[in-house]
Design a protein around this motif. Structure first.
Motif, PDB file in Angstrom:
ATOM      1  N   GLN A   1       0.849  -1.189   0.000  1.00  0.00           N
ATOM      2  CA  GLN A   1       0.000   0.000   0.000  1.00  0.00           C
ATOM      3  C   GLN A   1       0.887   1.241   0.000  1.00  0.00           C
ATOM      4  O   GLN A   1       1.893   1.297   0.695  1.00  0.00           O
ATOM      5  N   VAL A   2       0.493   2.233  -0.787  1.00  0.00           N
ATOM      6  CA  VAL A   2       1.242   3.476  -0.861  1.00  0.00           C
ATOM      7  C   VAL A   2       0.496   4.547  -0.072  1.00  0.00           C
ATOM      8  O   VAL A   2      -0.716   4.682  -0.188  1.00  0.00           O
ATOM      9  N   GLN A   3       1.237   5.285   0.719  1.00  0.00           N
ATOM     10  CA  GLN A   3       0.641   6.367   1.510  1.00  0.00           C
ATOM     11  C   GLN A   3       1.479   7.629   1.389  1.00  0.00           C
ATOM     12  O   GLN A   3       2.708   7.573   1.258  1.00  0.00           O
ATOM     13  N   LEU A   4       0.799   8.775   1.457  1.00  0.00           N
ATOM     14  CA  LEU A   4       1.454  10.071   1.554  1.00  0.00           C
ATOM     15  C   LEU A   4       1.073  10.663   2.908  1.00  0.00           C
ATOM     16  O   LEU A   4      -0.112  10.779   3.216  1.00  0.00           O
ATOM     17  N   VAL A   5       2.075  11.028   3.679  1.00  0.00           N
ATOM     18  CA  VAL A   5       1.825  11.570   5.010  1.00  0.00           C
ATOM     19  C   VAL A   5       2.418  12.972   5.092  1.00  0.00           C
ATOM     20  O   VAL A   5       3.609  13.168   4.858  1.00  0.00           O
ATOM     21  N   GLU A   6       1.553  13.924   5.439  1.00  0.00           N
ATOM     22  CA  GLU A   6       1.952  15.325   5.503  1.00  0.00           C
ATOM     23  C   GLU A   6       2.175  15.756   6.949  1.00  0.00           C
ATOM     24  O   GLU A   6       1.603  15.190   7.885  1.00  0.00           O
ATOM     25  N   SER A   7       2.949  16.826   7.090  1.00  0.00           N
ATOM     26  CA  SER A   7       3.148  17.445   8.399  1.00  0.00           C
ATOM     27  C   SER A   7       3.555  18.895   8.198  1.00  0.00           C
ATOM     28  O   SER A   7       3.956  19.280   7.097  1.00  0.00           O
ATOM     29  N   GLY A   8       3.403  19.682   9.260  1.00  0.00           N
ATOM     30  CA  GLY A   8       3.932  21.036   9.228  1.00  0.00           C
ATOM     31  C   GLY A   8       2.915  22.148   9.183  1.00  0.00           C
ATOM     32  O   GLY A   8       3.277  23.323   9.209  1.00  0.00           O
ATOM     33  N   GLY A   9       1.640  21.820   9.117  1.00  0.00           N
ATOM     34  CA  GLY A   9       0.633  22.876   9.097  1.00  0.00           C
ATOM     35  C   GLY A   9       0.507  23.533  10.463  1.00  0.00           C
ATOM     36  O   GLY A   9       1.144  23.127  11.438  1.00  0.00           O
ATOM     37  N   GLY A  10      -0.313  24.573  10.516  1.00  0.00           N
ATOM     38  CA  GLY A  10      -0.527  25.239  11.792  1.00  0.00           C
ATOM     39  C   GLY A  10      -1.071  26.632  11.625  1.00  0.00           C
ATOM     40  O   GLY A  10      -1.536  27.013  10.542  1.00  0.00           O
ATOM     41  N   LEU A  11      -1.014  27.388  12.719  1.00  0.00           N
ATOM     42  CA  LEU A  11      -1.506  28.755  12.755  1.00  0.00           C
ATOM     43  C   LEU A  11      -0.316  29.707  12.742  1.00  0.00           C
ATOM     44  O   LEU A  11       0.634  29.534  13.522  1.00  0.00           O
ATOM     45  N   VAL A  12      -0.374  30.713  11.877  1.00  0.00           N
ATOM     46  CA  VAL A  12       0.711  31.678  11.768  1.00  0.00           C
ATOM     47  C   VAL A  12       0.122  33.047  11.473  1.00  0.00           C
ATOM     48  O   VAL A  12      -0.954  33.153  10.869  1.00  0.00           O
ATOM     49  N   GLN A  13       0.813  34.076  11.907  1.00  0.00           N
ATOM     50  CA  GLN A  13       0.361  35.432  11.613  1.00  0.00           C
ATOM     51  C   GLN A  13       0.736  35.823  10.193  1.00  0.00           C
ATOM     52  O   GLN A  13       1.702  35.294   9.615  1.00  0.00           O
ATOM     53  N   ALA A  14      -0.009  36.750   9.641  1.00  0.00           N
ATOM     54  CA  ALA A  14       0.292  37.267   8.311  1.00  0.00           C
ATOM     55  C   ALA A  14       1.734  37.771   8.265  1.00  0.00           C
ATOM     56  O   ALA A  14       2.197  38.420   9.206  1.00  0.00           O
ATOM     57  N   GLY A  15       2.416  37.430   7.177  1.00  0.00           N
ATOM     58  CA  GLY A  15       3.815  37.781   7.027  1.00  0.00           C
ATOM     59  C   GLY A  15       4.770  36.711   7.515  1.00  0.00           C
ATOM     60  O   GLY A  15       5.971  36.796   7.259  1.00  0.00           O
ATOM     61  N   GLY A  16       4.236  35.717   8.200  1.00  0.00           N
ATOM     62  CA  GLY A  16       5.062  34.651   8.742  1.00  0.00           C
ATOM     63  C   GLY A  16       5.352  33.558   7.728  1.00  0.00           C
ATOM     64  O   GLY A  16       5.004  33.668   6.540  1.00  0.00           O
ATOM     65  N   SER A  17       6.000  32.507   8.213  1.00  0.00           N
ATOM     66  CA  SER A  17       6.431  31.405   7.355  1.00  0.00           C
ATOM     67  C   SER A  17       6.041  30.061   7.968  1.00  0.00           C
ATOM     68  O   SER A  17       5.914  29.935   9.193  1.00  0.00           O
ATOM     69  N   LEU A  18       5.852  29.095   7.097  1.00  0.00           N
ATOM     70  CA  LEU A  18       5.628  27.706   7.490  1.00  0.00           C
ATOM     71  C   LEU A  18       6.281  26.802   6.459  1.00  0.00           C
ATOM     72  O   LEU A  18       6.411  27.190   5.291  1.00  0.00           O
ATOM     73  N   ARG A  19       6.649  25.613   6.901  1.00  0.00           N
ATOM     74  CA  ARG A  19       7.206  24.628   5.984  1.00  0.00           C
ATOM     75  C   ARG A  19       6.398  23.341   6.100  1.00  0.00           C
ATOM     76  O   ARG A  19       6.286  22.761   7.182  1.00  0.00           O
ATOM     77  N   LEU A  20       5.850  22.919   4.965  1.00  0.00           N
ATOM     78  CA  LEU A  20       5.103  21.662   4.907  1.00  0.00           C
ATOM     79  C   LEU A  20       6.012  20.563   4.370  1.00  0.00           C
ATOM     80  O   LEU A  20       6.842  20.800   3.487  1.00  0.00           O
ATOM     81  N   SER A  21       5.809  19.367   4.911  1.00  0.00           N
ATOM     82  CA  SER A  21       6.551  18.201   4.457  1.00  0.00           C
ATOM     83  C   SER A  21       5.579  17.090   4.099  1.00  0.00           C
ATOM     84  O   SER A  21       4.493  16.988   4.674  1.00  0.00           O
ATOM     85  N   CYS A  22       5.990  16.263   3.154  1.00  0.00           N
ATOM     86  CA  CYS A  22       5.172  15.121   2.744  1.00  0.00           C
ATOM     87  C   CYS A  22       6.105  14.002   2.324  1.00  0.00           C
ATOM     88  O   CYS A  22       7.006  14.221   1.510  1.00  0.00           O
ATOM     89  N   ALA A  23       5.874  12.820   2.878  1.00  0.00           N
ATOM     90  CA  ALA A  23       6.703  11.674   2.537  1.00  0.00           C
ATOM     91  C   ALA A  23       5.835  10.536   2.043  1.00  0.00           C
ATOM     92  O   ALA A  23       4.790  10.232   2.642  1.00  0.00           O
ATOM     93  N   ALA A  24       6.262   9.914   0.966  1.00  0.00           N
ATOM     94  CA  ALA A  24       5.581   8.741   0.428  1.00  0.00           C
ATOM     95  C   ALA A  24       6.203   7.487   1.026  1.00  0.00           C
ATOM     96  O   ALA A  24       7.433   7.386   1.133  1.00  0.00           O
ATOM     97  N   SER A  25       5.357   6.551   1.401  1.00  0.00           N
ATOM     98  CA  SER A  25       5.844   5.292   1.972  1.00  0.00           C
ATOM     99  C   SER A  25       5.133   4.118   1.325  1.00  0.00           C
ATOM    100  O   SER A  25       4.075   4.271   0.713  1.00  0.00           O
ATOM    101  N   GLY A  26       5.711   2.934   1.478  1.00  0.00           N
ATOM    102  CA  GLY A  26       5.149   1.737   0.879  1.00  0.00           C
ATOM    103  C   GLY A  26       6.096   1.176  -0.164  1.00  0.00           C
ATOM    104  O   GLY A  26       7.231   1.624  -0.301  1.00  0.00           O
ATOM    105  N   SER A  27       5.613   0.199  -0.902  1.00  0.00           N
ATOM    106  CA  SER A  27       6.420  -0.424  -1.953  1.00  0.00           C
ATOM    107  C   SER A  27       6.294   0.394  -3.233  1.00  0.00           C
ATOM    108  O   SER A  27       5.303   0.271  -3.942  1.00  0.00           O
ATOM    109  N   ILE A  28       7.285   1.222  -3.484  1.00  0.00           N
ATOM    110  CA  ILE A  28       7.228   2.183  -4.576  1.00  0.00           C
ATOM    111  C   ILE A  28       8.307   1.888  -5.608  1.00  0.00           C
ATOM    112  O   ILE A  28       9.477   1.782  -5.268  1.00  0.00           O
TER     113      ILE A  28
END
Length: 121
Positions: free
Chosen positions: A1-28
Motif C-alpha cells: 500500500q502506498v501512503q502520503l503523510v503530511e506534516s507542518g501545518g498550523g496557525l501563523v500570523q500574516a507575514g510569517g512562514s511555514l514549511r510543509l513536508s510530505c513523505a511517500a511510503s510503501g512499496s514504490i
C-alpha cells in the motif's frame, strides 16, 4: 500500500512562514511529479506548486515569489516552504504524487490526508 503523510501545518500570523513536508511510503517503484494543492472553505481544490522528478517547478500565480517547492528523491519526500503568508493562503493543503507501486505496471495519483494552514491577519 502506498501512503502520503503530511506534516507542518498550523496557525501563523500574516507575514510569517511555514514549511510543509510530505513523505511517500510503501512499496514504490517510481515517483514522477510531486506537488501541493490547497482547498479553502467553499472553494475548489487548486494547484499550488508542482515539481518534476528532474526538479523543474511550476507555481500558481498567487504564490509565485513567496512559496518554494522542493523534493528529496532519496526520501520520496516533497516540501513546501511558504513565506510572506497572507490570510488568503488559509486552506487545507494536500500533497499529491504520481507514483508507480512496486506491484503494478500502472502509475496513479495519490493524495495525502491534508494539513490545515491558517493565517491570521
Amino acid at each position: 500500500q502506498v501512503q502520503l503523510v503530511e506534516s507542518g501545518g498550523g496557525l501563523v500570523q500574516a507575514g510569517g512562514s511555514l514549511r510543509l513536508s510530505c513523505a511517500a511510503s510503501g512499496s514504490i517503484a517510481g515517483i514522477n511529479d510531486m506537488g501541493w494543492y490547497r482547498q479553502a472553505p467553499g472553494k475548489q481544490r487548486e494547484l499550488v506548486a508542482v515539481i518534476t522528478s528532474g526538479g523543474s517547478t511550476n507555481y500558481a500565480d498567487s504564490v509565485k515569489g513567496r512559496f518554494t517547492v522542493s523534493r528529496d528523491n532519496a526520501k520520496n519526500a516533497v516540501y513546501l516552504q511558504m513565506s510572506s503568508l497572507k490570510p488568503e493562503d488559509t486552506a487545507v493543503y494536500y500533497c499529491n504524487a504520481n507514483i508507480r507501486p512496486a506491484w503494478s505496471l500502472h502509475w496513479g495519483f495519490y493524495w495525502g490526508q491534508g494539513t490545515q494552514v491558517t493565517v491570521s491577519s
